[in-house]
Design an enzyme around this catalytic site. Structure first.
Site, PDB file in Angstrom:
ATOM      1  N   CYS A   1      -2.164  -3.540 -16.663  1.00  0.00           N
ATOM      2  CA  CYS A   1      -2.723  -2.506 -15.792  1.00  0.00           C
ATOM      3  C   CYS A   1      -2.169  -2.599 -14.381  1.00  0.00           C
ATOM      4  CB  CYS A   1      -4.248  -2.564 -15.773  1.00  0.00           C
ATOM      5  SG  CYS A   1      -4.883  -4.048 -15.013  1.00  0.00           S
TER       6      CYS A   1
ATOM      7  N   HIS B   1       0.830  -1.206   0.000  1.00  0.00           N
ATOM      8  CA  HIS B   1       0.000   0.000   0.000  1.00  0.00           C
ATOM      9  C   HIS B   1       0.860   1.250   0.000  1.00  0.00           C
ATOM     10  CE1 HIS B   1      -3.788  -1.941   0.121  1.00  0.00           C
ATOM     11  NE2 HIS B   1      -3.370  -2.739   1.069  1.00  0.00           N
TER      12      HIS B   1
END
Lengths: 91, 572
Positions: B497, B187
């Site tokens: 992606c 993250h």
């Protein structure tokens, strides 16, 4: 014991800002006040100075609540709380 | 001079003072008893005192905030002394629990009560848990576990950052991120890329730095050094100048020989999409639809979903927007879809697989996407995450057809999908490589774990070979259909992606492997575009071959970087 009733004026109900304004005012009084929905037993009433308890009641706009205190000389103070509940704090 | 080396995730060179994020608070042991020398009354008094000090801190902060954040801080401050919370904790203290454990348990009870009420109340449960942590920190006499406040811009040093920390991270104050844990897909890395902050992760030992100490951070090299010298200061100044040059994209992704390679944006909502459109992204290669669902304890309704998707589509009239259907599970749990008790959530019922355990949610989402697409001018494609077999691809394509969506596709994240791409593409119209999960599954390495950061590297030749297998599958599928004369012979599009597309050197390799589009955080597009324009397709193919044939991720990266002088010139 004295009682007052009030109709919730804030459009979001007794949550968020209206609940914190009310809880703070109730906490400033220095004696215990409880709040419950009209028609519900007094034993189910919660502390008026707890915002979390007010949120758990989940009272919506237009609902009627009952304020109670054992302090028999607190009529004026309860009136003040009633006025807070009957003001729309979201307006 | 002391040096630390980690994995660089966002380029950039800065010199600045360090602020250390306090470590996450450990829960007091369950059933922890009150110290025999402390009376229940004294413990209750200490708890009240801690609550009052937390309230004062939050009110002081609210006084400096404005608008919504002021209202939230005011309400949170009140919770710190709320009689419901404190009385419940004192009751527990009177049964013999320690003050820390008592407030911990009382917080759990109140949070559970709010969650059971749903909606707005359920969201407030996070505030209760935040207040609880602050009270425990105050009882222990340690700093609250939050991003430190500072009057001057600073380099944030933490063990790792959680998604919730993004909300309180002020990009005007934080000039770089350095974490001791986390990997290139963690993250922290994702936050750093989206904010365009220089960042280094998995830099072991870095939390030993002293608060306020000046350091030099090189986000490209992945290094941190203390006592920065004149050269470091000059490098940082040069970076600041180049950063402005690397902030513009002209809207046309291409190689040096003019070969087109669409550069698209990864977005998580309408605000992101508008920013990406303003940055000239050529479309959206990944719309994460979780934004519409996270924080909900029930499924959002049709109209709410239509409005949310349309908000994104409207930012890209006439351009492609690839919607990924709900990807819940593993690190993105949703109470109405996923089972939080699975022993291995990353290998569990997540992504497309939730349709088998909770049928209906996906069909309703597709219906909402179709409605939003009808009301907008974007070219809408849809893809399912976590597809593992051709049968799943066929089922998803059928569901899209039922909803009236013309262009179904699949994410290639599971190695089995890469290896059977030919059959997958017989059933759907495109594939998109999600390199974050593809890497984690190919290397069997949890993407959140710092010690596995080296394995969790999209430069791993095995990962690159899976990208190659997917592109080859598309070519084989096209040849096969041409032989049957059922379709024209151009291979179906295979895009990327994942975060790998945002690494300019790796973007060259992906172009050489034959992918048709790269989708990344909009901030990374200008740098990727600048580097792609320095190589021809033939050069990219050659580099790709060398990278796939390399013996290690480090060797692949070094080989390719050495052949791209533009990287050093641009400070990437």
């Amino acid at each position: 014991m004295i009682e007052r009733t009030a109709t919730i004026a804030s459009t979001v109900g007794l949550h968020a800002r209206p609940a914190s304004i009310f809880a703070e005012a109730a906490g400033d009084l220095g004696f215990e006040v409880t709040i419950s929905r009209a028609g519900e037993a007094a034993e189910d009433a919660v502390d008026a100075d707890s915002m979390l308890a007010l949120m758990s009641l989940g009272v919506e706009h237009g609902e009627v609540v009952v304020l109670r205190t054992e302090n028999d000389s607190a009529g004026d103070s309860l009136e003040t709380l009633v006025r807070i509940l009957e003001t729309n704090h979201d307006a | 001079m002391q040096s630390y080396v980690g994995v660089g995730v966002t380029p950039g060179r800065v010199v600045g003072p360090v602020r250390i994020m306090p470590p996450a608070l450990s829960a007091p042991p369950a059933g922890e008893k009150l110290d025999s020398s402390t009376s229940a009354e004294a413990a209750a008094a200490k708890l009240k005192e801690a609550g009052a000090s937390v309230k004062a801190t939050l009110l002081e902060r609210a006084g400096r905030a404005t608008g919504d954040s002021k209202a939230v801080l005011d309400a949170t401050a009140l919770m710190a002394t709320d009689p419901m919370l404190i009385k419940a904790a004192i009751k527990l203290i009177n049964t013999g629990l320690s003050a820390e454990r008592a407030i911990w348990d009382a917080g759990d009870t109140v949070a559970a009560m709010l969650i059971s009420l749903g909606g707005y109340m359920a969201e407030r449960s996070h505030d209760v848990l935040d207040v609880r942590s602050r009270i425990v920190a105050a009882l222990r006499g340690v700093p609250a576990p939050e991003i430190p406040d500072s009057p001057v811009p600073f380099i944030l040093v933490a063990h790792d950052l959680a998604p919730a920390d993004t909300a309180t991270l002020d990009p005007a104050k934080v000039i770089a991120l350095v974490t001791a844990g986390g990997g290139p897909q963690s993250h922290t890395a994702i936050i750093a890329r989206s904010l365009g902050l220089p960042a280094v992760v998995a830099a072991r030992g870095v939390t030993e730095l002293t608060d306020g100490e000046f350091v030099f951070v090189d986000g490209a090299a992945g290094s941190i050094s203390t006592h920065p010298g004149q050269n470091d200061v000059a490098a940082a100044q040069k970076w600041t100048e180049q950063a402005t040059l690397l902030s513009v994209f002209d809207g046309s992704g291409q190689l040096a020989d003019g070969t087109a390679l669409a550069l698209l944006a990864n977005v998580g909502g309408a605000k992101d999409a508008q920013a990406a459109a303003a940055a000239n992204a050529q479309g959206v290669g990944l719309l994460r639809t979780e934004f519409c669902f996270l924080g909900h304890d029930t499924e959002p309704g049709h109209d709410e979903q239509v409005a949310a998707y349309k908000g994104v589509f409207d930012a890209f009239p006439g351009a492609k927007v690839v919607v990924r259907t709900l990807d819940a599970g593993a690190d993105k749990p949703l109470p109405f879809l996923t089972d939080s008790t699975e022993p291995n959530p990353a290998l569990g019922v997540r992504g497309y697989r939730t349709d088998s355990t909770t049928p209906g949610v996906l069909a309703r989402q597709l219906a909402a996407i179709a409605d939003a697409a009808k009301q907008s001018a974007a070219v809408v494609w849809v893809m399912a995450p976590m597809i593992s077999t051709p049968a799943e691809a066929a089922d998803f394509a059928a569901m899209c057809a039922t909803a009236g969506l013309q262009t179904p596709g699949v994410m290639v994240e599971v190695p089995s999908a890469a290896l059977t791409a030919r059959h997958l593409l017989d059933r759907v119209e495109f594939a998109s490589l999600g390199t974050n999960d593809l890497t984690q599954y190919a290397m069997a390495a949890d993407r959140q774990l710092g010690p596995l950061a080296a394995l969790n590297d999209p430069w791993q030749p095995a990962v690159l070979a899976l990208v190659q297998a997917t592109v080859n599958g598309a070519i084989a599928q096209a040849k096969h259909s041409a032989a049957l004369a059922t379709e024209d012979s151009a291979p179906k599009p295979v895009g990327v992606c994942g975060e790998a597309a945002a690494d300019p050197a790796l973007a060259v390799v992906l172009a050489g492997l034959g992918v048709s589009s790269l989708s990344m955080t909009a901030r990374a597009i200008p740098a990727v575009s600048a580097v792609l324009r320095t190589v021809t397709l033939a050069q990219a193919r050659q580099l790709a071959e060398q990278a796939v044939a390399a013996a290690s991720a480090a060797e692949a990266r070094e080989l390719v970087r050495a052949a791209l002088p533009a990287l050093a010139e641009l400070g990437l």
